[in-house]
Motif scaffolding. Structure first.
Motif, PDB file in Angstrom:
ATOM      1  N   MET A 105      62.974  -5.159  18.181  1.00  0.00           N
ATOM      2  CA  MET A 105      62.111  -4.824  19.318  1.00  0.00           C
ATOM      3  C   MET A 105      60.988  -3.920  18.822  1.00  0.00           C
ATOM      4  SD  MET A 105      61.996  -5.514  22.548  1.00  0.00           S
ATOM      5  CE  MET A 105      60.767  -5.038  23.708  1.00  0.00           C
ATOM      6  N   SER A 106      59.965  -3.833  19.594  1.00  0.00           N
ATOM      7  CA  SER A 106      58.772  -3.103  19.189  1.00  0.00           C
ATOM      8  C   SER A 106      58.996  -1.598  19.157  1.00  0.00           C
ATOM      9  CB  SER A 106      57.647  -3.420  20.181  1.00  0.00           C
ATOM     10  OG  SER A 106      57.947  -2.842  21.439  1.00  0.00           O
ATOM     11  N   SER A 107      58.100  -0.932  18.462  1.00  0.00           N
ATOM     12  CA  SER A 107      58.149   0.522  18.440  1.00  0.00           C
ATOM     13  C   SER A 107      57.794   1.083  19.821  1.00  0.00           C
ATOM     14  CB  SER A 107      57.204   1.067  17.380  1.00  0.00           C
ATOM     15  OG  SER A 107      55.879   0.672  17.659  1.00  0.00           O
ATOM     16  N   LEU A 108      57.101   0.277  20.647  1.00  0.00           N
ATOM     17  CA  LEU A 108      56.798   0.707  22.013  1.00  0.00           C
ATOM     18  C   LEU A 108      58.101   0.911  22.788  1.00  0.00           C
ATOM     19  CD1 LEU A 108      54.865   1.366  24.302  1.00  0.00           C
ATOM     20  CD2 LEU A 108      54.647  -1.091  24.735  1.00  0.00           C
ATOM     21  N   ALA A 109      59.083   0.050  22.560  1.00  0.00           N
ATOM     22  CA  ALA A 109      60.379   0.212  23.226  1.00  0.00           C
ATOM     23  C   ALA A 109      61.006   1.537  22.822  1.00  0.00           C
ATOM     24  CB  ALA A 109      61.302  -0.948  22.888  1.00  0.00           C
ATOM     25  N   ASP A 110      60.979   1.850  21.531  1.00  0.00           N
ATOM     26  CA  ASP A 110      61.530   3.120  21.062  1.00  0.00           C
ATOM     27  C   ASP A 110      60.749   4.300  21.633  1.00  0.00           C
ATOM     28  OD1 ASP A 110      63.506   1.858  19.634  1.00  0.00           O
ATOM     29  OD2 ASP A 110      62.498   2.021  17.702  1.00  0.00           O
ATOM     30  N   GLU A 111      59.431   4.140  21.720  1.00  0.00           N
ATOM     31  CA  GLU A 111      58.579   5.187  22.286  1.00  0.00           C
ATOM     32  C   GLU A 111      58.950   5.443  23.753  1.00  0.00           C
ATOM     33  OE1 GLU A 111      53.881   5.309  23.196  1.00  0.00           O
ATOM     34  OE2 GLU A 111      54.378   4.652  21.170  1.00  0.00           O
ATOM     35  N   LEU A 112      59.171   4.361  24.503  1.00  0.00           N
ATOM     36  CA  LEU A 112      59.546   4.499  25.908  1.00  0.00           C
ATOM     37  C   LEU A 112      60.941   5.095  26.058  1.00  0.00           C
ATOM     38  CD1 LEU A 112      58.045   1.182  27.288  1.00  0.00           C
ATOM     39  CD2 LEU A 112      57.332   3.495  27.897  1.00  0.00           C
TER      40      LEU A 112
END
Length: 85
Positions: free
Chosen positions: A1-8
């Motif tokens: 999954m994207s780093s955006l998912a981790d960021e969220l």
């Protein structure tokens, strides 16, 4: 999954002060409310404000569409990506 998912996921942890949880503990597909992460409506308001502040996303709290965006981290990722186009 994207780093955006981790960021969220990290944003959820930080905004809601979930001290005993890491981003690895939050499943991207899992429900954020109820049986999933167990968030409530106050958490949703705080997350909504954080999304507005960080990503300039405006949400209507009464909208069924908004409720769908808050179903999981994946749906939040889709919301942020759609707004940033």
């Amino acid at each position: 999954m994207s780093s955006l998912a981790d960021e969220l996921k990290q944003m959820i942890i930080d905004v809601l002060a979930l001290e005993d949880i890491t981003i690895d503990d939050i499943e991207t597909e899992a429900a954020l409310f109820g049986d999933g992460l167990g968030l409530d409506s106050i958490d949703a308001l705080e997350l909504g404000l954080a999304l507005k502040k960080r990503y300039n996303i405006h949400l209507n709290a009464e909208s069924d569409e908004t409720k769908q965006h808050f179903q999981s981290v994946r749906s939040l990722v889709a919301l942020v990506e759609a707004q940033q186009v």
